[in-house]
Write a protein that holds these residues in place. Sequence first.
Motif, short mmCIF file in Angstrom:
data_model
loop_
_atom_site.label_atom_id
_atom_site.label_comp_id
_atom_site.label_asym_id
_atom_site.label_seq_id
_atom_site.Cartn_x
_atom_site.Cartn_y
_atom_site.Cartn_z
N SER A 7 0.81 -1.22 0.00
CA SER A 7 0.00 0.00 0.00
C SER A 7 0.84 1.27 0.00
N LEU A 10 -1.61 4.33 -2.39
CA LEU A 10 -3.01 4.02 -2.11
C LEU A 10 -3.95 4.53 -3.19
N GLY A 11 -3.53 5.57 -3.93
CA GLY A 11 -4.37 6.06 -5.02
C GLY A 11 -4.60 4.98 -6.05
N TYR A 14 -7.09 2.35 -4.70
CA TYR A 14 -8.49 2.76 -4.80
C TYR A 14 -8.99 2.66 -6.24
N LYS A 15 -8.16 3.03 -7.20
CA LYS A 15 -8.57 2.97 -8.60
C LYS A 15 -8.82 1.53 -9.04
N TYR A 18 -11.97 0.37 -7.34
CA TYR A 18 -13.13 1.04 -7.95
C TYR A 18 -13.54 0.32 -9.23
N TYR A 41 -13.56 6.86 -8.19
CA TYR A 41 -12.73 6.19 -7.19
C TYR A 41 -12.57 7.05 -5.95
N GLU A 42 -12.77 8.37 -6.09
CA GLU A 42 -12.70 9.26 -4.93
C GLU A 42 -13.84 8.95 -3.95
N ARG A 45 -12.54 6.18 -1.90
CA ARG A 45 -11.52 6.68 -0.98
C ARG A 45 -12.15 7.37 0.22
N LYS A 49 -12.11 6.34 4.22
CA LYS A 49 -11.63 7.31 5.22
C LYS A 49 -12.66 7.52 6.32
N GLU A 53 -11.84 3.84 8.79
CA GLU A 53 -10.57 4.28 9.34
C GLU A 53 -10.29 3.71 10.72
#
Length: 321
Positions: A7, A10-11, A14-15, A18, A41-42, A45, A49, A53
Amino acid sequence: IRDVERSRGLGDVYKRQYRHLEYNKDKAELLGFKNGKLESYETLRLFVKISLEDVCELLFDLIVYELKRISEQEGQTFAERVAEDATELPALKHDKEAHYSGYYKLYGYKADVVVDLDDSTYPLSRQYTGINESEDKCLKYHFLNLSLLDIHPKEWKGDMKYPTYDNISYLESRGTHLIYDIPKDWVYQECGEEYNIKKQYQKFHREDDFRIHLSLNQQLKYLEKKGKTKVVGSYYRNKQMNKKEQQPDIFSDEIHERSGKMEGFYGYEKTTTSLAGRPPKRGFDAMRKHTDLGLMGLLFAALVRVQNGVFHRKGCTKYLV
């Protein structure tokens, strides 16, 4: 497993997830997304969060407990012998919460981890501290945490930072033998002699819970509960010193087992998981989350293996896709 374990970006994680949920809308619905639809994908994310989390700690312990349950169900021993050690965690530049360590020669934090000595490829418990804080304070935390998971090791190995009088008396009085090396400047403690144990116990003869004809072990447990940790710790520490003197070869083998396996564990962690690099953000919480993801990658690998009947090198991630 690979996404959690590696990880560092992490972007990208997530993509990838997604896109996976785009083609598996039933799974997206299980996560609570209406009609299985995510805007981008945001969205995923932000969901992680806000919603997930704080579940890392719970999930970590749940996986360890499930590993224990399956192992014992299949007739395997689990965490009867454990080892504890700490390692440095480098911080990003200008991290105001990190401190400099003259010992490690860097700014950062510290992770204190417990592993199963009979399979040191995954963690059982972890705690994070400042880089200059003493690891001996972590021992009780780990012991209590494992006790809550119904894990009761018979042996606990640590280096010379862990055997304080308090830690020795605490573990030994609860049936766990603490094994450690003996520093050159340690001396035999007269207060730990058997005659003195009995003498100290007699001082409580007016207490309501005082009992006559107790065995030596029962007297030691009683004194530990009454706060006589130096007396109790000295008794067990004297025994450890005698063993080093009378059985040096056996003693040496016991000590080196811990150092070898803990170095192997951290060596693997720092080359294959998120511990290989610095955290993506500054601050203690960012470090803790970043490191947890790396450690949990090994736990997920172990869970996959035991669910498929593999009980050797459970935390190994090779051949898992």
